[in-house]
Design a protein around this motif. Structure first.
Motif, PDB file in Angstrom:
ATOM      1  N   THR A  14      -8.271  -0.881  -1.003  1.00 42.01           N
ATOM      2  CA  THR A  14      -7.469   0.069  -0.221  1.00 42.01           C
ATOM      3  C   THR A  14      -7.753  -0.172   1.261  1.00 42.01           C
ATOM      4  O   THR A  14      -8.703  -0.885   1.635  1.00 42.01           O
ATOM      5  N   SER A  29      -1.559   2.625   7.307  1.00 38.87           N
ATOM      6  CA  SER A  29      -1.560   3.844   6.483  1.00 38.87           C
ATOM      7  C   SER A  29      -0.533   4.852   6.989  1.00 38.87           C
ATOM      8  O   SER A  29       0.226   5.450   6.203  1.00 38.87           O
ATOM      9  N   SER A  61       0.336  -0.751  -2.230  1.00 40.95           N
ATOM     10  CA  SER A  61       0.735   0.552  -1.690  1.00 40.95           C
ATOM     11  C   SER A  61       2.230   0.765  -1.794  1.00 40.95           C
ATOM     12  O   SER A  61       2.701   1.899  -1.993  1.00 40.95           O
ATOM     13  N   THR A  71       2.520   4.718  -0.943  1.00 40.82           N
ATOM     14  CA  THR A  71       1.345   5.506  -0.616  1.00 40.82           C
ATOM     15  C   THR A  71       0.287   4.622   0.034  1.00 40.82           C
ATOM     16  O   THR A  71       0.225   3.414  -0.226  1.00 40.82           O
ATOM     17  N   SER A  73      -2.843   5.053  -0.526  1.00 37.88           N
ATOM     18  CA  SER A  73      -3.995   5.011  -1.435  1.00 37.88           C
ATOM     19  C   SER A  73      -3.514   4.643  -2.831  1.00 37.88           C
ATOM     20  O   SER A  73      -3.277   5.522  -3.678  1.00 37.88           O
ATOM     21  N   PRO A  74      -3.296   3.351  -3.111  1.00 32.09           N
ATOM     22  CA  PRO A  74      -2.870   2.956  -4.465  1.00 32.09           C
ATOM     23  C   PRO A  74      -3.972   3.244  -5.478  1.00 32.09           C
ATOM     24  O   PRO A  74      -5.175   3.245  -5.153  1.00 32.09           O
TER      25      PRO A  74
END
Length: 661
Positions: A14, A29, A61, A71, A73-74
């Motif tokens: 991540t 992000s 992600s 996202t 945060s996979p």
């Protein structure tokens, strides 16, 4: 599952796991959370800083199945996340640009990009080392990179962004990955060592981080190697494994150099090489240690700038307070210059010891001199006492001829028509014979030794020389024979200033041919006068007999150079001085030199034009006779037969390539 290297096992999954790239992780992000996803990204930076890992994190992600939208945060547990880690997802394509560098590969990629993804939301194309693509491949990718399909995202990764086309960079969002700081890398390596059960000291871990120079993959690979050693792993074992010189021994070597202790220096260097250290490695590590010493002297509080342990850093700070910075800079320059020599030599140990000897303060205090180079001392010129300069190429007339010439010179009409050159005479009676060997004298004459007189130049009136006499000497030195014949028949000297000469050519059709012989004429002037003379040609007729003599030009005689080049055909400092002429001997005119191969002109044919005179000169040069000038083919065949006959008569001699016909 088999063995998995540490740099694969601990690859970040991540953006929060990225080491030392906080700004990039935060930006990507936020872009995922705000759905502001660019069609193309460009990841630049040194090796092992997380470019490919970030591309894979971005792909997970965008396509994580456990999240309905992209996202930051996979999950890392779904089929897509696991497939991306294994490289088995068809919609995530990683291309090695080094093996797919052609335009055909890019065309195939563009065609496949038009299809919709199979199991993911987006098709992600990761082109690693994209700077290896050809210019044509880059140009083929431009349009698709600017406006790709909605479901396609490109990620370009490179370690050399300067080689990427500016048109490609302008179509991408660029992220520059920096080298990972030592503190962040040291903490990450310590965490890995704790999880893997590797017993390694803190100094060794920090040394591994410093040796990696900001590349996390290199640091993880080195830690993986160190885990195979017997515990505990110390800093000395790290130095032994990487093959570098331990920092403590480098400090001992520099201390021996700074104290001018050549014996301790040579013993330390030989101990390093006896333990298997290559001379080039010793030199490079020593150059880096000199850099570290300069940093310790200039910025003592920045230990993060050097790759040494804290204990060695403290010893370096204490040591640099006692030495001068000029010694470090001079040693750094010496090591830089010696690296090329050490890389190309067949005796590296010898030249390493010689280089280390040159680092001593006693060696740097004196100017360095090249080995084997010597400065030649100027030798004293050879002079001759009371010996006038003569012209060896001018024949001395016989007594009977001299009397006739003196009688002719007494007549004003003859004196004007015939140029004459007077020789210098001495006021005293003729001295006895001078020795045949030259008597060298010192450059600074003493009162007891007579000062040699300046060599005089034969002059006609007021220190001038007739141009005809100069031209005769030049003709006598012209080579090859074809050029001599051409200049003797068609050329005449119009002006001479010592450094430049103007030569007139009678025949306009032969002027261009004479221009190609200027180099030979300048070489002849060089032989006669001993200096470079610039020769220029022009079409001009020679002066007639009833015209006044040609313009004369004074010859410059440089001081303290011995006999003037204008008066000596072949100047040589060791030629014996001539006999002193008597005061009563009358001046004698100079007889022009006539080549022995000049044939007499037959009375059966007389030239009427410049071309006829040129042909006649060619025939006279080869002792031939004009047969006919009416048929051009007959003229050409006669010239070819003359050349073939000349080649048969002299089979071993090199043919004259300078014959003007």
């Amino acid at each position: 599952m088999g063995y998995e290297p540490l740099h694969h096992k601990y690859r970040p999954q991540t953006f929060t796991q990225l080491v030392g790239q906080d700004a990039i992780a935060t930006t990507l992000s936020h872009a995922l959370e705000q759905r502001r996803i660019a069609p193309a990204y460009l990841f630049c930076g040194p090796r092992g800083t997380g470019k490919t890992s970030s591309a894979r994190i971005l792909a997970k992600s965008l396509n994580c199945l456990n999240s309905p939208t992209p996202t930051a945060s996979p999950c890392g547990q779904c089929d897509v996340c696991l497939g991306i880690n294994k490289g088995s997802i068809l919609d995530i394509v990683e291309i090695d640009a080094a093996s797919n560098t052609g335009v055909d590969n890019i065309r195939e990629l563009i065609e496949r990009a038009q299809f919709a993804p199979v199991q993911c939301r987006f098709k992600v194309y990761v082109i690693d080392e994209c700077h290896m693509l050809s210019t044509a491949a880059f140009n083929a990718l431009l349009k698709t990179l600017e406006e790709p399909p909605e479901h396609v995202i490109f990620v370009l990764a490179t370690t050399d962004p300067q080689r990427v086309l500016p048109t490609i960079i302008s179509r991408c969002q660029r992220f520059d990955f920096r080298r990972i700081p030592i503190d962040a890398m040291t903490g990450h390596l310590q965490a890995i060592a704790t999880q893997e059960g590797i017993q390694i000291t803190e100094d060794a871990v920090r040394l591994v981080s410093q040796i990696a120079q900001g590349g996390l993959r290199d640091a993880q690979s080195l830690l993986d190697q160190l885990s195979l050693l017997e515990p505990p792993v110390t800093a000395e074992k790290v130095w032994e494994l990487v093959g570098a010189v331990p920092e403590r021994e480098l400090l001992e070597l520099v201390q021996a150099i700074a104290t001018d202790d050549s014996v301790a220096m040579l013993e330390t260097a030989r101990r390093l090489m006896d333990r298997g250290r290559e001379p080039m490695i010793v030199l490079q590590n020593l150059a880096g240690f000199y850099r570290d010493l300069l940093i310790a002297q200039a910025a003592g509080a920045r230990s993060d700038l050097v790759a040494v342990t804290p204990s060695t850093w403290d010893a370096m700070q204490t040591f640099v307070q006692t030495i001068d910075r000029s010694l470090l800079l001079g040693g750094q320059e010496t090591l830089r210059q010696a690296e090329i020599q050490l890389r190309n030599t067949t005796q590296p140990r010898l030249w390493l010891e010689v280089t280390l000897t040159g680092l001593l303060p006693s060696a740097l205090a004196v100017p360095s001199r090249s080995l084997g180079s010597t400065v030649a001392k100027p030798t004293a010129p050879v002079v001759y006492s009371q010996s006038p300069a003569i012209r060896p190429s001018v024949p001395t007339p016989a007594p009977a001829q001299a009397a006739e010439q003196n009688q002719a010179a007494s007549s004003p009409s003859v004196a004007e028509a015939q140029p004459k050159v007077t020789t210098p005479t001495s006021a005293s009676a003729s001295p006895p014979d001078v020795p045949t060997t030259p008597v060298p004298t010192s450059p600074e004459p003493t009162p007891s030794s007579p000062v040699p007189a300046e060599p005089s130049v034969p002059v006609a009136h007021a220190d001038v020389i007739e141009l005809g006499q100069i031209w005769n000497q030049v003709i006598a030195h012209l080579q090859p024979m074809g050029t001599r014949a051409l200049m003797q028949q068609q050329g005449h000297l119009m002006a001479y200033s010592g450094t430049a000469a103007r030569i007139g050519i009678k025949s306009k059709p032969l002027f261009k041919m004479a221009q190609g012989r200027v180099d030979n004429v300048e070489a002849a002037f060089q032989q006669v006068f001993g200096q470079t003379v610039k020769v220029s040609l022009e079409v001009a007729d020679p002066p007639q007999d009833d015209e006044p003599p040609p313009t004369t030009t004074p010859l410059p005689t440089p001081p303290d150079r011995g006999p003037s080049p204008a008066t000596v055909a072949h100047p040589s400092p060791v030629s014996p001085p001539p006999r002193q002429p008597s005061a009563s001997s009358p001046p004698s005119p100079v007889q022009p030199t006539v080549p022995s191969n000049q044939a007499s002109i037959p009375a059966s044919w007389a030239p009427t034009s410049d071309l006829d005179r040129a042909v006649k000169s060619f025939a006279d040069f080869f002792n031939g006779q004009i047969v006919s000038l009416d048929d051009e083919e007959a003229d050409v065949s006669s010239q070819q037969s003359d050349k073939s006959e000349n080649a048969q008569t002299k089979p071993s001699a090199k043919p004259d390539s300078d014959v003007p016909f």
